[in-house]
Design a protein around this motif. Structure first.
Motif, short mmCIF file in Angstrom:
data_model
loop_
_atom_site.label_atom_id
_atom_site.label_comp_id
_atom_site.label_asym_id
_atom_site.label_seq_id
_atom_site.Cartn_x
_atom_site.Cartn_y
_atom_site.Cartn_z
N LEU A 73 0.82 -1.21 0.00
CA LEU A 73 0.00 0.00 0.00
C LEU A 73 0.85 1.27 0.00
O LEU A 73 0.50 2.26 -0.63
N SER A 74 1.99 1.22 0.68
CA SER A 74 2.82 2.42 0.75
C SER A 74 3.77 2.54 -0.43
O SER A 74 4.33 3.62 -0.66
N SER A 75 3.96 1.46 -1.21
CA SER A 75 4.93 1.50 -2.31
C SER A 75 4.55 2.50 -3.39
O SER A 75 5.43 3.00 -4.11
N PHE A 76 3.29 2.82 -3.50
CA PHE A 76 2.86 3.84 -4.46
C PHE A 76 3.62 5.15 -4.23
O PHE A 76 4.05 5.82 -5.17
N PHE A 77 3.82 5.49 -2.97
CA PHE A 77 4.41 6.79 -2.65
C PHE A 77 5.92 6.79 -2.84
O PHE A 77 6.52 7.87 -2.88
N TRP A 78 6.54 5.62 -2.95
CA TRP A 78 7.98 5.60 -3.22
C TRP A 78 8.27 6.27 -4.56
O TRP A 78 9.26 6.99 -4.70
N GLY A 79 7.43 5.98 -5.53
CA GLY A 79 7.59 6.63 -6.83
C GLY A 79 6.95 8.01 -6.88
O GLY A 79 7.44 8.91 -7.57
N TYR A 80 5.89 8.18 -6.11
CA TYR A 80 5.11 9.41 -6.16
C TYR A 80 5.93 10.63 -5.75
O TYR A 80 5.83 11.70 -6.36
N ILE A 81 6.78 10.47 -4.73
CA ILE A 81 7.53 11.63 -4.25
C ILE A 81 8.69 11.98 -5.19
O ILE A 81 9.17 13.11 -5.18
N VAL A 82 9.15 11.02 -6.00
CA VAL A 82 10.32 11.24 -6.84
C VAL A 82 10.04 12.24 -7.95
O VAL A 82 10.87 13.09 -8.28
N THR A 83 8.84 12.18 -8.55
CA THR A 83 8.54 13.00 -9.73
C THR A 83 7.84 14.31 -9.41
O THR A 83 7.47 15.05 -10.33
N GLN A 84 7.65 14.63 -8.16
CA GLN A 84 6.92 15.84 -7.80
C GLN A 84 7.63 17.11 -8.28
O GLN A 84 7.05 17.90 -9.04
N VAL A 85 8.84 17.32 -7.84
CA VAL A 85 9.56 18.55 -8.19
C VAL A 85 9.88 18.60 -9.68
O VAL A 85 9.66 19.64 -10.33
N PRO A 86 10.41 17.52 -10.30
CA PRO A 86 10.64 17.57 -11.75
C PRO A 86 9.37 17.87 -12.54
O PRO A 86 9.40 18.61 -13.53
N SER A 87 8.24 17.29 -12.12
CA SER A 87 6.98 17.54 -12.82
C SER A 87 6.56 18.99 -12.71
O SER A 87 6.09 19.60 -13.68
N GLY A 88 6.73 19.59 -11.53
CA GLY A 88 6.39 21.00 -11.36
C GLY A 88 7.24 21.88 -12.23
O GLY A 88 6.74 22.85 -12.83
N TYR A 89 8.51 21.55 -12.36
CA TYR A 89 9.42 22.34 -13.19
C TYR A 89 9.05 22.23 -14.67
O TYR A 89 8.96 23.24 -15.38
N VAL A 90 8.79 21.00 -15.14
CA VAL A 90 8.44 20.79 -16.54
C VAL A 90 7.09 21.43 -16.87
O VAL A 90 6.91 22.06 -17.92
N ALA A 91 6.12 21.29 -15.95
CA ALA A 91 4.79 21.87 -16.19
C ALA A 91 4.85 23.38 -16.29
O ALA A 91 4.14 23.99 -17.09
N ALA A 92 5.72 24.02 -15.50
CA ALA A 92 5.83 25.47 -15.51
C ALA A 92 6.54 25.98 -16.76
O ALA A 92 6.19 27.03 -17.30
N ARG A 93 7.53 25.25 -17.24
CA ARG A 93 8.36 25.75 -18.34
C ARG A 93 7.91 25.26 -19.71
O ARG A 93 8.18 25.92 -20.72
#
Length: 542
Positions: free
Chosen positions: A188-208
């Protein structure tokens, strides 16, 4: 109403074409009649206020249709039987639309005032008929709602399905697994292992670059991970964790991309409710996943929970990329009035917005006190929210003793309350802001306080309750429903602080906050060694 909406766009496209004027005038006349019908069916008062302009457009079209204009525009012969409004001068002395303020003196100018009249009336109809629910910004918000709904369906369905996967109940032809509580918590918690990794890169790509294209691609990856999860589970709990990690990696772009879109599409006066409309897709997805997963698992088998969710995800992904756009300036259906209203309200320039990419002020973001306040409150939110979301089905099963079908339906009730209360509090928040009863900052703090203090009191109360099923479920519903306050609280505060970098800021706070989402289920698995506590035992202890 659909005819009205599409006709405005067709006017613009048609006026830029090279078709003969006779065909153009015929089409414009039909367009005017269609607008008139739309006015009558929508609002008789609007119709009565617009009769003169509608009639003028018909006259313009009739005049143009009676003209024999060559492709080079040199030969112009007005018809003798053109009828004008009573009291107007003949066509050779005055143009039929002169009372609208569109004068011209040259044959080539005739096309200009026809074009101007059509555009002017189309824009007026858009203004008078296009209430908030007809505006393109709310279509984009609906796309965000769908993206949130299907994303949460994909991540939450396992909370119910894992009960069926580790139980002997249900169809006999589906596999069942002997996973202890520690393994279940890990999956159940393994979802968040990947979830936290792409947060900042996704925000950067979405903004630019492009929030819509990034989110579309990630939704496709999430759909594939969901469809393949039953196969991964057959190979072992380790591969099941891998599938959930991939799902988390894909869905890490959800909130940063939605924040990037809301920052470009939501005027400050509508920001609260637009954010709530978008993010109530989360409780809606929870309601659908929790209520339907139990029914599907009990009747068709737990693998079909993931197959059904994956199929919906594929359809939603295609719908999202077709209807959403990164900003009003690039959306094909956005009218000029709406685009200018949004851009003026939030203080952006469409030309600069499309040609310039601002540098991310990392130092200013990381040293900002309000930013750290957002990080802290996001961590607290995720600790409580995800602990409840992943553990409520197990609580319903082991402590309250509900069967699989009842479990899913009752587990969905708290999130139905969250959805409904979210719609209510968004309207109340924006209403008091419009009345200038308090500042935006005070509004955000009130929403957060209702969500976190109210929810904490309810959960503490739940720990001291007896084994009453009705009372326990009622307290859970109230505790989760009050959490809707965060939607007009910290969740929208990123946009208040910096619309240009809201997606990056959301990536940072959500990435750090979801460390708590990982720890929550793990801590529960460590503390609670035996979740199967019969209600009879609780009644004896009460």
């Amino acid at each position: 109403m659909d005819g009205h909406r599409s006709s405005a766009g067709l006017v613009e496209a048609h006026l830029t074409s090279a078709s003969p004027t006779r065909v153009r005038a015929s089409w414009l006349q039909n367009c005017a009649i269609a607008h008139g019908i739309a006015l009558v069916t929508a609002d008789l008062r609007v119709f009565s206020a617009s009769v003169r302009d509608s009639f003028a457009l018909v006259v313009v079209c009739q005049t143009c249709a009676a003209m024999d204009i060559a492709e080079n525009g040199k030969s112009v012969t007005p018809a003798a039987d053109v009828h004008l409004p009573m009291g107007e001068t003949p066509a050779d002395q005055q143009h039929p639309a002169s009372h609208l303020g569109l004068q011209t003196e040259t044959p080539q100018g005739r096309l200009s005032w026809i074009d101007q009249t059509a555009r002017r009336l189309s824009e007026r109809f858009d203004r008078e008929l296009g209430g908030p629910w007809l505006k393109i910004r709310y279509l984009v918000v609906f796309c965000c709602f769908l993206a949130n709904a299907i994303s949460y369906m994909m991540r939450v369905n396992l909370s119910v399905a894992i009960v069926a996967m580790t139980s002997t109940d249900g169809p006999e032809d589906v596999p069942h697994y002997d996973w202890d509580e520690s393994i279940r918590g890990t999956i159940l918690s393994s979802f968040f292992w990947g979830y936290i990794v792409t947060q900042v890169p996704s925000g950067y790509v979405a903004a630019r670059y492009s929030a819509t294209k990034l989110l579309f691609c990630m939704m496709l990856v999430a759909t594939a991970a969901t469809l393949l999860f039953p196969t991964a589970a057959d190979l072992g709990w380790e591969t099941a964790c891998v599938a959930r990690v991939i799902l988390g990696l894909a869905q890490g772009s959800l909130l940063p991309c939605c924040h990037a879109l809301l920052a470009k599409w939501s005027p400050p006066g509508e920001r609260g409710r637009m954010s709530v409309y978008a993010y109530t897709g989360q409780p809606f997805g929870n309601v659908v996943a929790l209520s339907c997963s139990g029914l599907i698992a009990a009747s068709a088998g737990w693998p079909w929970v993931f197959y059904a969710t994956g199929a919906i995800g594929l359809f939603t992904s295609v719908l999202f990329i077709l209807l959403a756009a990164d900003s009003p300036a690039v959306h094909k259906l956005a009218s000029r009035d709406e685009r200018e209203y949004i851009e003026t309200s939030i203080g952006i320039n469409s030309v600069a917005d499309n040609t310039q990419r601002l540098r991310t002020p990392w130092k200013a973001i990381l040293t900002s006190v309000p930013m750290w306040a957002l990080i802290i409150v996001h961590c607290g939110q995720n600790w409580g929210f995800w602990t409840l979301l992943t553990e409520i089905p197990s609580y319903m099963d082991g402590v309250l003793g509900f069967d699989l079908k009842q479990n899913g339906l009752l587990s969905a009730l708290p999130y139905l309350g969250l959805w409904i209360f979210g719609l209510i509090i968004s309207w109340v928040s924006d209403h008091f802001l419009k009345k200038n009863c308090y500042s935006i900052g005070t509004s955000r703090k009130i929403g957060n306080s209702i969500a976190h203090y109210g929810g904490a009191v309810m959960l503490i109360l739940l720990g001291f309750m007896s084994a009453s099923q009705t009372a326990a479920v009622s307290v859970l519903v109230v505790a989760v429903a009050l959490n809707a306050g965060t939607m007009v609280g910290y969740q929208v505060n990123h946009i208040d602080l910096s619309p240009n970098f809201a997606s990056t800021m959301m990536g940072i706070t959500n990435g750090l906050g979801n460390i708590m989402s990982i720890l929550g289920p793990l801590v529960v698995g460590f503390i609670v060694t035996d979740k199967v506590v019969k209600r009879e035992q609780k009644e004896q202890n009460a």
